[in-house]
Scaffold this motif. Sequence first.
Motif, mmCIF file in Angstrom:
data_model
loop_
_atom_site.group_PDB
_atom_site.id
_atom_site.type_symbol
_atom_site.label_atom_id
_atom_site.label_comp_id
_atom_site.label_asym_id
_atom_site.label_seq_id
_atom_site.Cartn_x
_atom_site.Cartn_y
_atom_site.Cartn_z
ATOM 1 N N LEU A 74 -0.264 -0.780 -3.922
ATOM 2 C CA LEU A 74 -1.177 -0.116 -4.855
ATOM 3 C C LEU A 74 -2.354 -1.020 -5.211
ATOM 4 O O LEU A 74 -3.500 -0.562 -5.288
ATOM 5 C CB LEU A 74 -0.422 0.271 -6.138
ATOM 6 N N ALA A 75 -2.070 -2.313 -5.424
ATOM 7 C CA ALA A 75 -3.121 -3.251 -5.835
ATOM 8 C C ALA A 75 -4.176 -3.458 -4.750
ATOM 9 O O ALA A 75 -5.328 -3.775 -5.056
ATOM 10 C CB ALA A 75 -2.502 -4.592 -6.221
ATOM 11 N N ASP A 76 -3.795 -3.287 -3.486
ATOM 12 C CA ASP A 76 -4.765 -3.423 -2.398
ATOM 13 C C ASP A 76 -5.468 -2.106 -2.085
ATOM 14 O O ASP A 76 -6.611 -2.101 -1.622
ATOM 15 C CB ASP A 76 -4.065 -3.930 -1.124
ATOM 16 N N ARG A 77 -4.813 -0.993 -2.342
ATOM 17 C CA ARG A 77 -5.355 0.309 -1.947
ATOM 18 C C ARG A 77 -6.257 0.929 -3.011
ATOM 19 O O ARG A 77 -7.231 1.607 -2.702
ATOM 20 C CB ARG A 77 -4.202 1.270 -1.618
ATOM 21 N N PHE A 78 -5.929 0.687 -4.286
ATOM 22 C CA PHE A 78 -6.656 1.346 -5.371
ATOM 23 C C PHE A 78 -7.447 0.336 -6.200
ATOM 24 O O PHE A 78 -7.332 -0.874 -6.014
ATOM 25 C CB PHE A 78 -5.681 2.128 -6.256
ATOM 26 N N ASN A 79 -8.240 0.851 -7.118
ATOM 27 C CA ASN A 79 -9.069 0.020 -7.983
ATOM 28 C C ASN A 79 -8.184 -0.801 -8.926
ATOM 29 O O ASN A 79 -7.466 -0.249 -9.768
ATOM 30 C CB ASN A 79 -10.020 0.915 -8.787
ATOM 31 N N ARG A 80 -8.228 -2.121 -8.776
ATOM 32 C CA ARG A 80 -7.328 -2.984 -9.546
ATOM 33 C C ARG A 80 -7.617 -2.927 -11.036
ATOM 34 O O ARG A 80 -6.695 -3.000 -11.860
ATOM 35 C CB ARG A 80 -7.449 -4.429 -9.038
#
Length: 416
Positions: A74-80
């Motif tokens: 999730l941290a790499d795919r979406f806006n952190r």
Amino acid sequence: MLKNLRPYLSLIKENHDFRRLWLAQSVSNFGDWFGLLALYAIISRYSDSEFLLGLIIVVKMLSLALFSPFAGYLADRFNRRKLMIWCDLLRGVAVLGIILVQSVEMLWLAYVLTAVQMMLSAVFEPAKTSSIPNVTSEENLTNANIISTATWSIIFTTGMAIGGFATEWLGTDLVLILDAMTYVLSAWFVYRAAIPQTRLSKEELYRTRNPLKGIKEGLSYLLNNRHILRPSLAKGTSTVFLGGLVYLLIIVSEEVLMMGSIGLGLLYAARGFGTGIGPIIGRRLFSDEKDWVMVMGLAITFCGLMYMVVGFVNELALMLIFVLLAHAASGANWVTSTVLLQKRTQDTFRGRIFSTEWLLFTIGSSISTTIASLILEFDIMTVKPLILVYGGIMALGGIVWSFTITKNEKIYQEGF
């Protein structure tokens, strides 16, 4: 003294986005440690089982571990930045819900909500750590991580110390309310920060639309880059022993020092202060990053030896000194491994790498704590000899690191 602190103070003053991310970490960490003793007090109120007390630590660690692979994806795919805001708000709700535990029959809810809180932390932590290189320059990256670790330590020290007294004087409900409020404030600081991020390309987004595919790619990236794999093992190698030792401090406070929450607050304060000064001392002694993998092995050995001394002594003052020294080494291990991972890992994989590191860290801590709590529960060994055993095995683990991981790192450095 002020001259030595100037680089750190300048970074906080001049870099607005790092300052906001740092403030978010500060207030949420304070709530974490401020409320932790309240959670211990609730469990102790409705159960006198040492196993159940240790189980809450295991639940925290396993929840982090089991969700970490997906969290890194999730941290790499979406806006952190958005992920961190939502994690903060939902963690506040989870902590507030623990107030509903008002009987032994409701004790299970404390474990469930703690699991939810930790699953959200599993997303927040790699997102935050991955963001630090994006809001600082490379030359300021080590300073930024020292600030982050030192702040964690100061907050840990004050939070645990104040939390011990607050739990006794204010009661668990008010402490949990204050804890929830810190998450809301943290979300506000993250909201005000601008956090750049290298986003996955359309092709990468499509290829990794299946989370399992994205997680597998992150694992392959780690295994195929041994110069990244080596520092990623440092925290896990340390905590497979240190997790149980930190848990045993709870029992030491209760059964050896006979000081309850106040004694535990003091021991944990020494732990926090040591973690804060360790990276600063470590950087002065070992300024060359080429030596840092070696430093990790030395730190693990030294930490184990210091805990062995804790296993010998019974006076509070001596325990505080050697707990401080042990965690000074642990803090140096933490910062050196984090900075190397941030520098060696490309941004689009950083979340998955740090979540994998968290996975190793939490599994190690869970196993260590579970074994320690079961040994005490079944009267196989008492707390002081158990600290000696754990400390001795930890020191041995650091020696093994020096003859294996350090050796491979030297070969890698010689290739440049």
